[in-house]
Write a protein that holds these residues in place. Structure first.
Motif, short mmCIF file in Angstrom:
data_model
loop_
_atom_site.label_atom_id
_atom_site.label_comp_id
_atom_site.label_asym_id
_atom_site.label_seq_id
_atom_site.Cartn_x
_atom_site.Cartn_y
_atom_site.Cartn_z
N ILE A 292 0.86 -1.19 0.00
CA ILE A 292 0.00 0.00 0.00
C ILE A 292 0.89 1.23 0.00
CG2 ILE A 292 -1.83 1.27 1.19
CD1 ILE A 292 -2.70 -1.34 2.48
N THR A 293 0.68 2.07 -1.01
CA THR A 293 1.45 3.31 -1.13
C THR A 293 0.51 4.49 -0.97
OG1 THR A 293 2.88 2.20 -2.74
CG2 THR A 293 3.07 4.59 -2.57
N ALA A 294 0.84 5.37 -0.06
CA ALA A 294 0.05 6.58 0.15
C ALA A 294 0.66 7.73 -0.62
CB ALA A 294 -0.03 6.92 1.64
N GLU A 295 -0.15 8.36 -1.45
CA GLU A 295 0.31 9.51 -2.22
C GLU A 295 -0.34 10.77 -1.65
OE1 GLU A 295 -0.41 8.90 -6.32
OE2 GLU A 295 0.75 7.04 -6.43
N LEU A 302 1.69 26.63 -1.17
CA LEU A 302 3.03 26.81 -0.61
C LEU A 302 4.09 26.73 -1.71
CD1 LEU A 302 4.71 27.21 1.90
CD2 LEU A 302 4.74 24.72 2.24
N VAL A 303 3.90 25.82 -2.66
CA VAL A 303 4.83 25.71 -3.79
C VAL A 303 4.86 27.02 -4.56
CG1 VAL A 303 5.25 24.57 -6.01
CG2 VAL A 303 4.54 23.21 -4.04
N THR A 304 3.68 27.60 -4.81
CA THR A 304 3.58 28.88 -5.53
C THR A 304 4.34 29.98 -4.80
OG1 THR A 304 1.42 28.26 -6.39
CG2 THR A 304 1.99 30.58 -6.48
N SER A 305 4.15 30.00 -3.48
CA SER A 305 4.77 31.04 -2.67
C SER A 305 6.29 30.91 -2.63
CB SER A 305 4.21 30.98 -1.24
OG SER A 305 4.87 31.90 -0.40
N VAL A 306 6.76 29.67 -2.44
CA VAL A 306 8.21 29.45 -2.30
C VAL A 306 8.95 29.70 -3.60
CG1 VAL A 306 9.97 27.69 -1.88
CG2 VAL A 306 7.97 27.84 -0.38
N TYR A 307 8.38 29.25 -4.71
CA TYR A 307 9.10 29.32 -5.99
C TYR A 307 8.62 30.43 -6.91
CZ TYR A 307 11.03 24.82 -4.62
OH TYR A 307 11.67 23.80 -3.96
N LEU A 363 8.93 18.29 -5.19
CA LEU A 363 7.55 18.62 -4.81
C LEU A 363 7.03 17.74 -3.68
CD1 LEU A 363 5.61 19.48 -8.09
CD2 LEU A 363 6.59 21.00 -6.41
N ASN A 364 7.54 16.51 -3.58
CA ASN A 364 7.10 15.62 -2.50
C ASN A 364 7.43 16.19 -1.13
OD1 ASN A 364 5.87 13.68 -4.07
ND2 ASN A 364 7.70 12.42 -4.24
#
Length: 367
Positions: A292-295, A302-307, A363-364
């Motif tokens: 079982i893999t949790a994604e 936050l990605v938008t703000s940081v980069y 991104l992870n």
């Protein structure tokens, strides 16, 4: 274009390669059916940096020292540089996007391309994730003809099968190389793993499995059985487990996948029969391995703000992360493929990454 019967046999041979681990025959068949003078196929372990599988097949004699030299100067290869912008599933007509004529005066053309008869090229990104990367490229020489849309269409038909086969191959290799049942549940550090009998009774579980049960309300251990909260999914998983357990120790390799969505994450459940019966309570029983893999969902704000990504760059980033091809992204956003590639270059520059693999790993951190 090859006929349907031949295509079916070729696809079957690709999946057989996943099972046996011998890719040479299926890869060489692709070379022959596309009238290519060579094909380069590689699956690389990104944790170690070492290749898992490498196949280089050519229809002509060549100096192996040239390949050794190429390994040292690969970063200077204009086609390799362009392929780094490719996304998983992309079939790139590299010799049309960047004709050899545009760099024919370069040293790499004189020392690598010319002696290796590389003038036309189709490149394919089969897999790019945080664990491994798989690519292949086919070439024709200057005296041959450019690849046609029919050639590209054939490769596009084969690409999803090659991608699935590679994922199967990686899983089979992982499970079949384990020395003992205990290692199945203890050595895997990327997935929650459960060893279950045909009734979904949990016989062994690794630490990630225990963590998932304690933290995720969708998965539980009730009376020592693996239970999915959603009843219809649970019934389906129970049926899949029972069916796959029948194949335990029968030298039959299969894999079934169920996606469970809900809350803040998506769970990928995979069921595979164990290749040997498990000795339990004085008897040998049929078992399956359930992974079982949790994604987790990405915090895009936050990605938008940081980069400092623009809205268009975020839209494209989400599609890259979802493993959409360049052609699919271009179609969904009504933009040209070249425009998408330019956006990808800008996004990678802002994130300070070079490939889709590095992009996903980065991104992870925001999940």
């Amino acid at each position: 274009m090859i006929n349907g019967k031949t295509l079916s046999r070729l696809i079957d041979s690709i999946y057989q390669s996943a099972i046996t681990g011998d890719w040479q025959s299926s890869i060489n068949a692709i070379r022959k059916y596309t009238n290519s003078n060579k094909i380069f196929f590689v699956i690389r372990d990104l944790k170690t940096g070492e290749p898992i599988t490498v196949e280089f097949l050519a229809s002509f004699d060549y100096n192996p020292d040239i390949l050794l030299h190429y390994a040292d100067v690969m970063d200077e290869d204009p086609w390799y540089q362009l392929s780094q912008l490719g996304l998983e599933g992309d079939v790139m007509h590299l010799s049309k996007l960047l004709p050899v004529e545009s760099f024919k005066d370069s040293n790499i053309y004189k020392t690598i391309f010319k002696p290796m008869h590389s003038y036309y090229c189709l490149g394919v990104v089969l897999a790019r994730n945080s664990q491994y990367e798989a690519t292949f490229a086919i070439n024709r020489g200057e005296l041959s003809t450019e690849y046609t849309e029919r050639d590209k269409t054939l490769i596009e038909l084969l690409t999803p099968h090659l991608t699935r086969a590679i994922k199967l191959f990686i899983n089979f290799k992982t499970y079949r190389n384990l020395i003992s049942i205990a290692e199945i549940t203890s050595r895997n550090e990327t997935k929650a793993m459960f060893l279950c009998d045909e009734n979904a009774t949990i016989l062994k579980v690794n630490s990630l499995g225990n963590e998932l049960i304690s933290s995720n309300p969708s998965i539980s251990n009730i009376d020592n059985k693996l239970v999915i909260t959603e009843r219809c999914i649970n019934d389906r998983i129970r049926k899949i487990i029972a069916e796959n357990a029948l194949f335990s120790a029968e030298n039959i390799t299969c894999r079934q996948v169920v996606i469970l969505e809900g809350g803040d994450e998506k769970l990928l459940l995979e069921v595979m029969p164990l290749v040997q019966r498990y000795f339990y309570s004085g008897d040998y029983i049929n078992c399956v391995v359930v992974t079982i893999t949790a994604e987790n969902q990405i915090n895009w704000e936050l990605v938008t703000s940081v980069y400092q990504l623009t809205k268009r760059e975020i839209d494209i980033s989400q599609l890259i992360y979802a493993k959409r091809r360049v052609a699919d992204i271009a179609s969904s956003l009504c933009l040209s493929e070249n425009t998408i590639r330019t956006h990808i270059q800008n996004i990678y520059a802002k994130l300070q990454v070079k490939t889709q693999t590095e992009f996903i790993v980065n991104l992870n951190l925001f999940s």
